[in-house]
Design an enzyme around this catalytic site. Sequence first.
Site, PDB file in Angstrom:
ATOM      1  CB  THR B  15      27.610  48.352  23.694  1.00  0.00           C
ATOM      2  OG1 THR B  15      28.610  48.689  24.343  1.00  0.00           O
ATOM      3  CG2 THR B  15      27.880  48.160  22.165  1.00  0.00           C
ATOM      4  N   GLY B  16      26.082  50.400  25.940  1.00  0.00           N
ATOM      5  CA  GLY B  16      25.644  50.383  27.390  1.00  0.00           C
ATOM      6  C   GLY B  16      24.006  50.220  27.417  1.00  0.00           C
ATOM      7  CD  GLN B  18      19.845  55.139  30.893  1.00  0.00           C
ATOM      8  OE1 GLN B  18      19.179  55.447  29.862  1.00  0.00           O
ATOM      9  NE2 GLN B  18      19.331  54.833  32.172  1.00  0.00           N
ATOM     10  CE  LYS B  41      29.810  44.272  24.579  1.00  0.00           C
ATOM     11  NZ  LYS B  41      28.446  44.740  25.347  1.00  0.00           N
ATOM     12  CD  GLU B  94      24.909  65.817  37.588  1.00  0.00           C
ATOM     13  OE1 GLU B  94      24.117  64.789  37.185  1.00  0.00           O
ATOM     14  OE2 GLU B  94      25.039  66.795  38.467  1.00  0.00           O
ATOM     15  CD  GLU B 208      20.379  75.192  36.262  1.00  0.00           C
ATOM     16  OE1 GLU B 208      20.072  74.481  35.752  1.00  0.00           O
ATOM     17  OE2 GLU B 208      21.476  75.231  37.019  1.00  0.00           O
ATOM     18  CG  HIS B 245      22.558  71.441  37.310  1.00  0.00           C
ATOM     19  ND1 HIS B 245      21.521  72.465  36.812  1.00  0.00           N
ATOM     20  CD2 HIS B 245      22.264  70.393  37.063  1.00  0.00           C
ATOM     21  CE1 HIS B 245      20.944  71.598  35.622  1.00  0.00           C
ATOM     22  NE2 HIS B 245      21.337  70.176  36.304  1.00  0.00           N
TER      23      HIS B 245
END
Lengths: 376, 287
Positions: B15-16, B18, B41, B94, B208, B245
């Site tokens: 429901t947020g 994003q 909810k 994150e 990475e 990161h």
Amino acid sequence: MNFEEWASKALIAERGIVVPRGRIARSPEEAKAAARGPCAVKAQVPAGRRGKAGGVKLASGPGEATEFAASMLGSEISGCKVEKVLVEERVDVARELYAAVLSDRGNRCPTVLFSPSGGIDIEEAAASDSEAMRSCQVDIRRGFGPAEAESLLEGLDLGDRKPEIAAALAALYSAYRDLDAELLEINPLAIAAGGEVVALDCKFVLDDSAAARRPELAARASREQATELEIRAAEAGLRLIELDGDVGVLANGAGLTMATMDAIAHFGGRPANFLEIGGDSYTKAEPALRIILENPGIKCLLVNFCGAFARTDVMAGGVVAAWKKLRPSIPAFFSVHGTGEEDAIELIRSELGIEPYDLMDDAVVAAVRAAEEARR
Amino acid sequence: MILLGSHRILVQGVTGRQGTFWTSEMIKYGAAVVGGVNPRKAGTSHLGLPVFASAREMTGKFDVALMFVPPLSAKTAAIDACEAGAKLVICLAEHIPTHDVMEMLAGAKANGCRIAGPNTAGLVTPGQTFAGIMPAFNSRIFKAGGIGVISRSGSLGALACLNLTRSGMGQSAFFGVGGDPMIGTTTREALEMFDRDERTSAVVICGEIGGSAEEEAAEYAQGMRKPVAAFIAGRSSPPGKKMGHAGAIVDGGRGGYASKRRALESAGVPVADLPSELPALISGAGS
């Protein structure tokens, strides 16, 4: 977040591990007052190998302690300025050991380390002699108590002090959990001449991601060395790393930003900064660009977006707003792909009169050339 | 596991802001979203989906949990999903405290569940489904095909897919392993999955600096028949700094670019200097 020795020791002392009595001194006078008889004077910097760099000295009494403090305070040790020293009572050491608990990224669990021979060259010793270091991967749901510690120490000749050492290891693990530590290391852990088990040094690293729920703890961490602009960026919630090149970089996401810097270097240029506005900070393009443009050495700007979560239209809007306010006299080069790209490209075209490149490499090459020309 | 169109997805934190945006994109794309979770909810409906108090209420009725949950609530949500029988939990957040991550991963293991992430941008199977915050719906970036793509970074993964698609090479799936130092599915584990996957004919790895994920993946790639090519970000990054990161740091000589490149190349995996070179490398690799 790194903690200095005195702060680390205070935290483990509160959690049942014995440390020598000591006081912090910020001036030679304070060091004199803190010294009672033979003592150690230790520079408080968040760096290893202090001893070898002259940051630990043994004083016979207040006179020598004052002298050592005066020479250490204000000097630089391992690249850090010494602002305080720890003046600590001397401990007669019978034997030095090593103990640590860390979050083991490979095994994805806490790991307890113990060595019956501690001291400054423990890393080399452990690398050359696998018997020198014992380790235990901990089931975080079960924990690590005296029984687990006893079995870690099994077969080691530690005289009659084994129960005390096992208790110290269990206390160290509890402290690691309680402090949201990434690393809690005691090197050396000493058996004193009187038999007591004492932490002669301590290094605590707080998990950066736990700082949000441990504000009182995070406030006691050693300040990270950063430039004035890096500090201002951090206050705005942005991760900036200043570099020595002249191509300003704005990209979204850590991976893409690093790759953009790499491409600049590949084509013979030098990036001026790392600054990414990925994740939740994609709405911060405007403050981010303001910070990048504050670097007087930049000769051009390279904007590289490949948006997913980070909407490129929102980021482009921020860039346009900052650019129009500041009106910098340097050229800018864009490459924009991903969520919202049609709107983003249209905005850059109509508001700034700049045509974004379709290929990232073309934008990078153009930016590197522009920086070269500006240097001439 | 590789995400399939038939996998039923439960969205925690649906429901947020994003959660709403990306869940509706997923539904439009054809993902089989079966419900959402928000304890405050419960009993209501959102985007036409039933909202539950916990994943436990949906036990046996979903395969994959997708977490739009803030970092400090992630542990509870992930363990709830694992205990409710999720086969895969996708953790986007994150900055989850590492101790919580270790507890999540131990909980997942005890329940026979896999975690993707934390700090992943999600999973995409072009033409079928996606779960997460990747622009699966952008046809310039993603296209159905035979290349498996593994990435620690969402933005770099999207760039790699864009380059492949532009060269006419579609993707069997995208697997975001995440940019954190401690993650539930490593690059090597994702590579093993793509090796077993019949729809995948070749694999691209976007690595990475930091850690040893690429070195470990190289060990496995050595024995693979399918071609593998890689790009590693961070060649020009300074040591001792976290490059955005938490996992991307060269620390005391460990996690550096040269060691990763050497390990991959000696395992027969060509390493691109630029992301744009990946399509040519993958067509040339293994031939």
